[in-house]
Design a protein around this motif. Structure first.
Motif, PDB file in Angstrom:
ATOM      1  N   ARG A 258      -5.664  22.224   1.394  1.00 64.99           N
ATOM      2  CA  ARG A 258      -6.728  21.410   0.805  1.00 64.99           C
ATOM      3  C   ARG A 258      -6.225  20.068   0.276  1.00 64.99           C
ATOM      4  O   ARG A 258      -7.000  19.108   0.242  1.00 64.99           O
ATOM      5  CB  ARG A 258      -7.417  22.183  -0.325  1.00 64.99           C
ATOM      6  N   GLU A 259      -4.948  20.000  -0.133  1.00 63.49           N
ATOM      7  CA  GLU A 259      -4.508  18.842  -0.907  1.00 63.49           C
ATOM      8  C   GLU A 259      -3.396  18.006  -0.271  1.00 63.49           C
ATOM      9  O   GLU A 259      -3.243  16.835  -0.614  1.00 63.49           O
ATOM     10  CB  GLU A 259      -4.035  19.321  -2.288  1.00 63.49           C
ATOM     11  N   HIS A 260      -2.623  18.583   0.630  1.00 63.78           N
ATOM     12  CA  HIS A 260      -1.455  17.852   1.117  1.00 63.78           C
ATOM     13  C   HIS A 260      -1.835  16.884   2.241  1.00 63.78           C
ATOM     14  O   HIS A 260      -2.615  17.232   3.126  1.00 63.78           O
ATOM     15  CB  HIS A 260      -0.384  18.825   1.617  1.00 63.78           C
ATOM     16  N   PRO A 261      -1.281  15.661   2.236  1.00 58.27           N
ATOM     17  CA  PRO A 261      -1.600  14.703   3.292  1.00 58.27           C
ATOM     18  C   PRO A 261      -1.221  15.163   4.698  1.00 58.27           C
ATOM     19  O   PRO A 261      -1.788  14.666   5.677  1.00 58.27           O
ATOM     20  CB  PRO A 261      -0.783  13.460   2.893  1.00 58.27           C
TER      21      PRO A 261
ATOM     22  N   MET B 160       0.842  -1.195   0.000  1.00 58.98           N
ATOM     23  CA  MET B 160       0.000   0.000   0.000  1.00 58.98           C
ATOM     24  C   MET B 160       0.877   1.245   0.000  1.00 58.98           C
ATOM     25  O   MET B 160       1.971   1.249   0.558  1.00 58.98           O
ATOM     26  CB  MET B 160      -0.923   0.012   1.230  1.00 58.98           C
ATOM     27  N   THR B 161       0.404   2.306  -0.582  1.00 61.35           N
ATOM     28  CA  THR B 161       1.171   3.545  -0.639  1.00 61.35           C
ATOM     29  C   THR B 161       0.734   4.472   0.478  1.00 61.35           C
ATOM     30  O   THR B 161      -0.300   4.287   1.120  1.00 61.35           O
ATOM     31  CB  THR B 161       0.935   4.252  -1.982  1.00 61.35           C
ATOM     32  N   ALA B 162       1.526   5.526   0.679  1.00 59.87           N
ATOM     33  CA  ALA B 162       1.193   6.491   1.731  1.00 59.87           C
ATOM     34  C   ALA B 162      -0.143   7.158   1.462  1.00 59.87           C
ATOM     35  O   ALA B 162      -0.875   7.477   2.385  1.00 59.87           O
ATOM     36  CB  ALA B 162       2.301   7.539   1.827  1.00 59.87           C
ATOM     37  N   THR B 163      -0.470   7.370   0.208  1.00 57.30           N
ATOM     38  CA  THR B 163      -1.712   8.078  -0.098  1.00 57.30           C
ATOM     39  C   THR B 163      -2.939   7.228   0.164  1.00 57.30           C
ATOM     40  O   THR B 163      -4.056   7.719   0.108  1.00 57.30           O
ATOM     41  CB  THR B 163      -1.724   8.527  -1.566  1.00 57.30           C
ATOM     42  N   SER B 164      -2.772   5.938   0.473  1.00 59.80           N
ATOM     43  CA  SER B 164      -3.926   5.116   0.823  1.00 59.80           C
ATOM     44  C   SER B 164      -4.376   5.372   2.253  1.00 59.80           C
ATOM     45  O   SER B 164      -5.358   4.810   2.708  1.00 59.80           O
ATOM     46  CB  SER B 164      -3.589   3.632   0.653  1.00 59.80           C
ATOM     47  N   ARG B 165      -3.622   6.193   2.967  1.00 60.82           N
ATOM     48  CA  ARG B 165      -3.954   6.607   4.322  1.00 60.82           C
ATOM     49  C   ARG B 165      -3.994   5.434   5.293  1.00 60.82           C
ATOM     50  O   ARG B 165      -4.855   5.352   6.155  1.00 60.82           O
ATOM     51  CB  ARG B 165      -5.274   7.395   4.357  1.00 60.82           C
ATOM     52  N   ASP B 166      -3.019   4.498   5.113  1.00 62.40           N
ATOM     53  CA  ASP B 166      -2.835   3.460   6.114  1.00 62.40           C
ATOM     54  C   ASP B 166      -1.916   3.979   7.217  1.00 62.40           C
ATOM     55  O   ASP B 166      -1.324   3.220   7.954  1.00 62.40           O
ATOM     56  CB  ASP B 166      -2.239   2.208   5.478  1.00 62.40           C
ATOM     57  N   TRP B 167      -1.811   5.262   7.314  1.00 71.70           N
ATOM     58  CA  TRP B 167      -1.001   5.927   8.319  1.00 71.70           C
ATOM     59  C   TRP B 167      -1.761   7.167   8.761  1.00 71.70           C
ATOM     60  O   TRP B 167      -2.769   7.558   8.162  1.00 71.70           O
ATOM     61  CB  TRP B 167       0.363   6.327   7.742  1.00 71.70           C
ATOM     62  N   ALA B 168      -1.289   7.800   9.811  1.00 71.18           N
ATOM     63  CA  ALA B 168      -1.889   9.045  10.284  1.00 71.18           C
ATOM     64  C   ALA B 168      -0.773  10.034  10.574  1.00 71.18           C
ATOM     65  O   ALA B 168       0.286   9.637  11.080  1.00 71.18           O
ATOM     66  CB  ALA B 168      -2.721   8.812  11.544  1.00 71.18           C
TER      67      ALA B 168
ATOM     68  N   TRP C 187       6.051  12.297   4.105  1.00 60.62           N
ATOM     69  CA  TRP C 187       5.114  13.370   3.761  1.00 60.62           C
ATOM     70  C   TRP C 187       5.381  14.636   4.566  1.00 60.62           C
ATOM     71  O   TRP C 187       5.203  15.752   4.065  1.00 60.62           O
ATOM     72  CB  TRP C 187       3.677  12.902   3.965  1.00 60.62           C
ATOM     73  N   LEU C 188       5.828  14.483   5.817  1.00 59.69           N
ATOM     74  CA  LEU C 188       6.165  15.663   6.611  1.00 59.69           C
ATOM     75  C   LEU C 188       7.369  16.378   6.007  1.00 59.69           C
ATOM     76  O   LEU C 188       7.399  17.619   5.932  1.00 59.69           O
ATOM     77  CB  LEU C 188       6.458  15.256   8.056  1.00 59.69           C
ATOM     78  N   ALA C 189       8.354  15.605   5.560  1.00 56.26           N
ATOM     79  CA  ALA C 189       9.515  16.212   4.898  1.00 56.26           C
ATOM     80  C   ALA C 189       9.081  16.958   3.638  1.00 56.26           C
ATOM     81  O   ALA C 189       9.583  18.048   3.332  1.00 56.26           O
ATOM     82  CB  ALA C 189      10.552  15.149   4.560  1.00 56.26           C
ATOM     83  N   ASP C 190       8.138  16.377   2.901  1.00 59.50           N
ATOM     84  CA  ASP C 190       7.645  17.038   1.690  1.00 59.50           C
ATOM     85  C   ASP C 190       6.913  18.330   2.026  1.00 59.50           C
ATOM     86  O   ASP C 190       7.069  19.342   1.341  1.00 59.50           O
ATOM     87  CB  ASP C 190       6.719  16.088   0.934  1.00 59.50           C
ATOM     88  N   TRP C 191       6.100  18.303   3.078  1.00 61.49           N
ATOM     89  CA  TRP C 191       5.393  19.528   3.506  1.00 61.49           C
ATOM     90  C   TRP C 191       6.393  20.629   3.823  1.00 61.49           C
ATOM     91  O   TRP C 191       6.264  21.764   3.357  1.00 61.49           O
ATOM     92  CB  TRP C 191       4.528  19.217   4.728  1.00 61.49           C
TER      93      TRP C 191
END
Length: 228
Positions: A59-62, A1-9, A20-24
């Motif tokens: 609106r768009e970033h995880p 599963m990928t990060a965008t599948s939201r199997d994480w919080a 994703w935090l590094a990307d933000w």
């Protein structure tokens, strides 16, 4: 599963969370670098760019601080740009701490407190007379200048616990001149901390010494229907 599948919080410490935090942070740092450059020619254009990019991230970033179910319809609200609320101010040194003094702990919206050092003050020449704000440096984490503030709009037009003017640890830094010892303070870029959107976030808040006794109608605000 990928990060965008939201199997994480966000905040769960997983590899996906950290990626994703590094990307933000990377996108925010890039945005502020662009904003500083644009502001050399026209701060109001820089402000429009800041709003546009920031709204998209919310609106768009995880890693958006806005709860997932609210993101697609989220519409951040801002006061109109006010050129009179942009300043370049010298950073006045703080008195040296007493021997053995502990690092300063600012109020926090969560259970954990972060340690800060008071590094100086800035005096801001408002039309209603000069006011001062303390400037802090985060003792841990990634360091960086930090200027939270409260003002007379809190709880009515803006988040009740105040807003951030500078948070260099998160790349929210409008620049300055280290040779002259000055920093740029533009209240039009003041923004509400993550805990304003979701109480699961823990945020350091402004101490009483950074309470302004006048309204600052610039920067991010609450939706109009929340105001009195």
């Amino acid at each position: 599963m990928t990060a965008t599948s939201r199997d994480w919080a966000p905040g769960d410490g997983s590899a996906a969370d950290r990626t994703w935090l590094a990307d933000w942070r990377r996108q925010v740092a890039t945005l502020y670098a662009e904003v500083r450059k644009l502001a050399e020619l026209d701060p109001s254009v820089a402000h429009r760019r800041w709003r546009e990019a920031r709204d998209g991230l919310f609106r768009e970033h995880p890693q958006s601080p806005v709860p997932g179910d609210d993101r697609q319809s989220f519409e951040p609200q801002y006061f109109d740009y006010d050129a009179a609320l942009r300043f370049t101010a010298p950073l006045e040194p703080a008195p040296p701490p007493q021997p053995g003094a502990l690092a300063l702990e600012l109020p926090n919206s969560g259970d954990d407190n972060l340690a800060f050092n008071r590094v100086g003050r800035v005096t801001i020449p408002f039309d209603d007379g000069p006011r001062s704000l303390s400037v802090f440096w985060m003792a841990g984490y990634s360091g960086g200048l930090f200027i939270p503030f409260r003002d007379a709009t809190n709880g009515r037009e803006t988040y009740g616990a105040g807003r951030y003017l500078v948070d260099a640890a998160k790349s929210a830094d409008l620049g300055g001149d280290p040779t002259a010892g000055s920093i740029v303070l533009d209240f039009n870029f003041a923004y509400q901390p993550s805990c304003a959107f979701d109480p699961r976030w823990a945020c350091p808040l402004a101490p009483p010494e950074n309470q302004l006794d006048l309204p600052i109608r610039a920067g991010e605000r609450l939706p109009v229907e929340h105001a009195d």
